[in-house]
Design an enzyme around this catalytic site. Structure first.
Site, PDB file in Angstrom:
ATOM      1  N   HIS A 367      20.530  82.326  26.584  1.00 45.53           N
ATOM      2  CA  HIS A 367      21.491  81.397  26.976  1.00 45.53           C
ATOM      3  C   HIS A 367      22.865  82.123  26.782  1.00 45.53           C
ATOM      4  CE1 HIS A 367      18.548  78.196  26.013  1.00 45.53           C
ATOM      5  NE2 HIS A 367      18.199  78.576  27.156  1.00 45.53           N
ATOM      6  N   ARG A 474      24.000  76.728  38.349  1.00 51.86           N
ATOM      7  CA  ARG A 474      23.423  76.209  37.097  1.00 51.86           C
ATOM      8  C   ARG A 474      23.900  74.920  36.311  1.00 51.86           C
ATOM      9  NH1 ARG A 474      23.395  81.942  35.995  1.00 51.86           N
ATOM     10  NH2 ARG A 474      21.226  83.095  36.484  1.00 51.86           N
ATOM     11  N   ARG A 510      21.604  73.601  41.475  1.00 55.58           N
ATOM     12  CA  ARG A 510      20.423  73.448  40.992  1.00 55.58           C
ATOM     13  C   ARG A 510      20.313  72.252  39.994  1.00 55.58           C
ATOM     14  NH1 ARG A 510      17.507  78.279  37.785  1.00 55.58           N
ATOM     15  NH2 ARG A 510      18.996  77.528  36.414  1.00 55.58           N
ATOM     16  N   GLU A 610       9.194  79.111  42.007  1.00 53.19           N
ATOM     17  CA  GLU A 610       9.194  80.146  40.743  1.00 53.19           C
ATOM     18  C   GLU A 610       7.659  80.064  40.179  1.00 53.19           C
ATOM     19  OE1 GLU A 610      12.913  78.766  38.037  1.00 53.19           O
ATOM     20  OE2 GLU A 610      12.159  77.230  39.202  1.00 53.19           O
ATOM     21  N   ASN A 633      13.091  85.732  38.433  1.00 50.78           N
ATOM     22  CA  ASN A 633      12.835  86.018  36.922  1.00 50.78           C
ATOM     23  C   ASN A 633      11.618  85.192  36.450  1.00 50.78           C
ATOM     24  OD1 ASN A 633      15.158  87.215  36.928  1.00 50.78           O
ATOM     25  ND2 ASN A 633      16.415  85.889  35.729  1.00 50.78           N
ATOM     26  N   ASP A 634      11.554  83.961  36.862  1.00 47.55           N
ATOM     27  CA  ASP A 634      10.390  83.256  36.539  1.00 47.55           C
ATOM     28  C   ASP A 634       9.160  83.339  37.466  1.00 47.55           C
ATOM     29  OD1 ASP A 634      10.849  81.693  34.255  1.00 47.55           O
ATOM     30  OD2 ASP A 634      11.788  79.925  35.196  1.00 47.55           O
ATOM     31  N   ARG A 644       9.008  86.695  29.507  1.00 45.38           N
ATOM     32  CA  ARG A 644      10.143  87.895  29.709  1.00 45.38           C
ATOM     33  C   ARG A 644      11.094  87.625  28.584  1.00 45.38           C
ATOM     34  NH1 ARG A 644      13.576  83.505  33.742  1.00 45.38           N
ATOM     35  NH2 ARG A 644      14.481  82.242  32.210  1.00 45.38           N
ATOM     36  N   CYS A 681      17.457  84.435  44.380  1.00 50.85           N
ATOM     37  CA  CYS A 681      18.334  84.392  43.029  1.00 50.85           C
ATOM     38  C   CYS A 681      17.447  85.046  42.019  1.00 50.85           C
ATOM     39  CB  CYS A 681      18.683  82.998  42.338  1.00 50.85           C
ATOM     40  SG  CYS A 681      19.126  81.845  43.904  1.00 50.85           S
TER      41      CYS A 681
END
Length: 756
Positions: A367, A474, A510, A610, A633-634, A644, A681
């Site tokens: 984060h 986000r 999202r 994802e 990413n996921d 990750r 994304c």
């Protein structure tokens, strides 16, 4: 054997008097070693100081040949003194010459001495020198003598740290404290920052070392410990951390350490030997860090970090200092150096003064890195040892492109990086010139370049970057930087502000994506999860806690009154989850309609792809939603079974590999077949080489960090998209799944002069 001459308290009183006298550095050192020798009835007392070239130089002596001062030298690891420096541990020897590490320096004339006691000169666990005493008689020095010598070494460490001894260095031979150090970590956010160190949880500089009244100092210590323990108990008793979980486990560990009798007893002993409570805490913590930093056990190293944090808290209690004082004294070119930070903590620093961030821990998807990327500062992570080696105000360079950090850099290194910064500024100027131009490939294929956002500080970059819209907002970041759940009114205000700033550009919100690695300290989780990334998170959590999702949806619907609203759900696994979420939204629409609220003119619902399970539901997915966003990413971590956040695996698998590109192409093809818009994304979209691959796979909308839009647009302007698409289609159809796709893409870019 003769008795010691006065004991530790007498020695400390004499040292305090010496420190107060207006003496030159060399005279002060000479007087200090003389006092130690006299007090401990030692025939020799010597001080060796560590230079930047890893040589221990004799800086003062009582009893050895005085002409050896500034001439006698030992390498780290050489002789007894070098062994102490290398291990950061004391040596207490009855017959020093029989020790395997003994080394004879003829210029000192020390061959006649047998007993030996040596201690490291430590600051924050870092060795700055070695202090020794010797006697002809074979004897074993007592515990109180060892304690006295360690305490004196701490005083000398402060003299070194404040620069008092710098004038004694010969030209070109700096002390170790000013030695340039280069670290290699991981590149977490691109960019280059030149500035000065600001330790996020700075070591308190203790200036008052000697106490006048030991009993009063013990009372101060007990009072501060009591306040510290109460504050930890208070945090643990709060409703929001009353459940089990990582947040509570950290506080439980703090409470255990705060009640650790061995730790407290050592501090009290140091106080009773003449130190102030603050100096005693610093001494004990420095000793502990020196012993633990050589351990390889990750659990023990983590405990060291806990004790460091606790010691800092205790020092702040004793000295009455809060973290806000640091922000007031922030330099104009601050580079924050921290072991770890919370997402909200970075925002406490004035953005206009931040030039970079260095983390000893963390991952590229943590984060704090997301927030740092949002405010546009370079980040290097996994930079082991940076906190211990750095001092507030040290010159520092952060290379977020390569993950390198240069602490106290040499002038030529600084000049080279300054030139890099100038070059980047020119390149940014080129990107600004592209801002108003359409994002079109050389052969006329239009690609929407969207930006990711999540905080109010992101929004000005929508216009500055030339983004076509916000492809991923986000919403959970608002929750992560808050101390409690944001109220419905606060959420509505933020969402309305986002839409106002965007004007006619699209924004995709999202829904709150918490759980997994996104822990809210005030949110009560059901129970600890062994695999949180695969657990109760995102849409799974919000469908189980519908009040949370309903509050957010209602805020979004009210904020978007009279405008289009695009909402997508994270980590969808089954089509049934979309139906449940749609029913919940329909219920909120009916509720607001009943009370005549101004509703959006258009409501589009989407899903984040994802979870690999959706690959076998693509046709049903495309029919169930208005759009799809690929969370690369996921998706990559689940497809490759790769955590990750695990640095051991961070470079093991390449997203630009045949298996993963086949997955991405399948999604793009399904979207085109059903005429359902698909956006990607994630990290892949923000790098020119991987963005180039995405366009070749058929993606016509990608969302990235604002800073990446210029480089990607420059790449697109030179890209023959159809030729690349044909090459990739042929490549992915081959039976050889081990093809070096990245190498072929680089070769293609070189052939067509495509800037990467």
């Amino acid at each position: 054997m003769r008795e010691v001459g006065g004991g530790p308290r007498v020695l400390l009183r004499r040292l305090r008097e010496l420190m107060a006298e207006p003496l030159e550095p060399q005279e002060r050192l000479d007087r200090i070693v003389r006092e130690i020798a006299s007090n401990m009835v030692a025939e020799v007392c010597s001080l060796y100081v560590l230079r930047a070239d890893s040589v221990l130089e004799l800086y003062a002596t009582e009893g050895l040949n005085p002409t050896a001062v500034h001439r006698a030298q030992l390498q780290i690891g050489q002789g007894l003194v070098g062994t102490i420096a290398a291990s950061a541990r004391s040596l207490n020897l009855t017959d020093a010459q029989k020790h395997p590490a003994f080394a004879y320096l003829p210029e000192t004339g020390e061959e006649i001495y047998n007993s030996f006691l040596g201690v490291p000169v430590l600051r924050a666990g870092r060795t700055l020198g070695v202090l020794t005493v010797q006697n002809r008689t074979k004897r074993n020095y007592r515990e109180d003598e060892l304690e006295a010598l360690e305490t004196t070494a701490m005083v000398i460490a402060e003299m070194i740290a404040t620069g008092d001894l710098a004038r004694l260095s010969r030209p070109g031979l700096d002390l170790d404290l000013s030695r340039p150090v280069a670290f290699t970590g991981l590149a977490f956010n691109e960019g280059i920052g030149l500035g000065h160190v600001v330790l996020h949880e700075p070591r308190i500089v203790v200036t008052n070392l000697f106490n006048e009244d030991s009993e009063e100092e013990v009372r101060r210590l007990e009072s501060a410990l009591g306040s510290l323990r109460l504050s930890i108990d208070d945090m643990l008793s709060r409703r929001e951390v009353a459940s089990e979980g990582e947040h509570r486990a950290v506080l439980e560990a703090y409470r255990m350490f705060a009640h650790d009798q061995g730790w407290v007893r050592r501090i009290e002993e140091a106080v009773r030997n003449g130190l102030t409570a603050e100096a005693a805490v610093e001494k004990v913590q420095s000793d502990m860090r020196a012993r633990m930093m050589h351990m390889t056990d990750p659990y023990m190293r983590e405990r060291m970090s806990d004790f460091d944090d606790l010691a800092n808290r205790l020092l702040r209690q004793l000295m009455g200092r809060g973290p806000e004082a640091l922000a007031e004294q922030l330099p104009k070119d601050a580079i924050i150096v921290a072991r770890s930070m919370g997402a909200a903590e970075l925002l406490d620093y004035p953005r206009e003064r931040l030039r970079g961030l260095v983390l000893e821990d963390g991952a590229i998807t943590s984060h704090i890195v997301i927030v740092a990327r949002a405010v546009g500062i370079p980040v290097a992570g996994q930079v082991t040892g940076a906190v211990s080696m750095a001092e507030n105000g040290d010159a520092i360079i952060v290379d977020g492109d390569a993950g390198r950090v240069h602490l106290r850099p040499q002038s030529d290194v600084e000049a080279a990086y300054a030139e890099k910064v100038r070059f980047r500024a020119k390149r940014q100027e080129l990107y600004r010139e592209l801002r108003g131009r359409p994002s079109v490939t050389r052969d006329g294929v239009h690609v929407d370049l969207m930006m990711n956002a999540g905080l109010a500080v992101d929004l000005p970059q929508l216009a500055e970057s030339g983004a076509a819209g916000i492809g991923l907002y986000r919403t959970e970041l608002q929750f992560m930087v808050a101390a409690t759940f944001p109220r419905a009114e606060q959420q509505e205000e933020l969402y309305r502000h986002v839409l106002d700033v965007a004007r006619d550009k699209p924004v995709t919100f999202r829904t709150i994506d918490i759980g997994g690695d996104k822990v809210l300290p005030y949110f009560k989780s059901a129970k600890p999860e062994e695999n949180p990334a695969l657990g109760w998170r995102a849409i799974r959590l919000t469908l189980d806690r519908p009040a949370l999702l309903r509050t957010q949806i209602r805020a979004l619907l009210k904020a978007a009154g009279g405008r289009e609203l695009k909402v997508m759900f994270p980590m969808v696994t089954e089509i049934g989850e979309i139906r449940q979420a749609r029913e919940l939204i329909d219920r909120e629409v009916r509720y607001l309609s009943r009370f005549a609220h101004h509703l959006p003119t258009s409501l589009k619902l989407g899903a984040m792809l994802e979870v690999p399970a959706l690959m076998w539901q693509l046709d049903e997915l495309m029919k169930a939603v208005d759009f799809v966003s690929v969370g690369s990413n996921d998706l990559f971590q689940f497809v490759m079974a790769t955590d990750r956040g695990n640095t051991l695996l961070s470079d093991r698998f390449d997203p630009l590999s045949v298996p993963f590109l086949r997955v991405l192409k399948g999604i793009a093809d399904a979207g085109r077949k059903s005429e359902t818009p698909v956006t990607l994304c994630g990290e892949l979209a923000g790098r020119p080489i991987s963005a180039m691959a995405l366009v070749g796979l058929g993606y016509r909308s990608i969302s990235m960090s604002p800073a990446a839009i210029g480089p990607v647009k420059a790449m697109l302007a030179e890209l023959p998209a159809e030729e690349l698409a044909a090459m990739l289609t042929d490549l992915l159809a081959r039976p050889d799944g081990g093809t070096n796709v990245r190498g072929l893409l680089e070769e293609f870019a070189g052939k067509h002069d495509i800037p990467l």
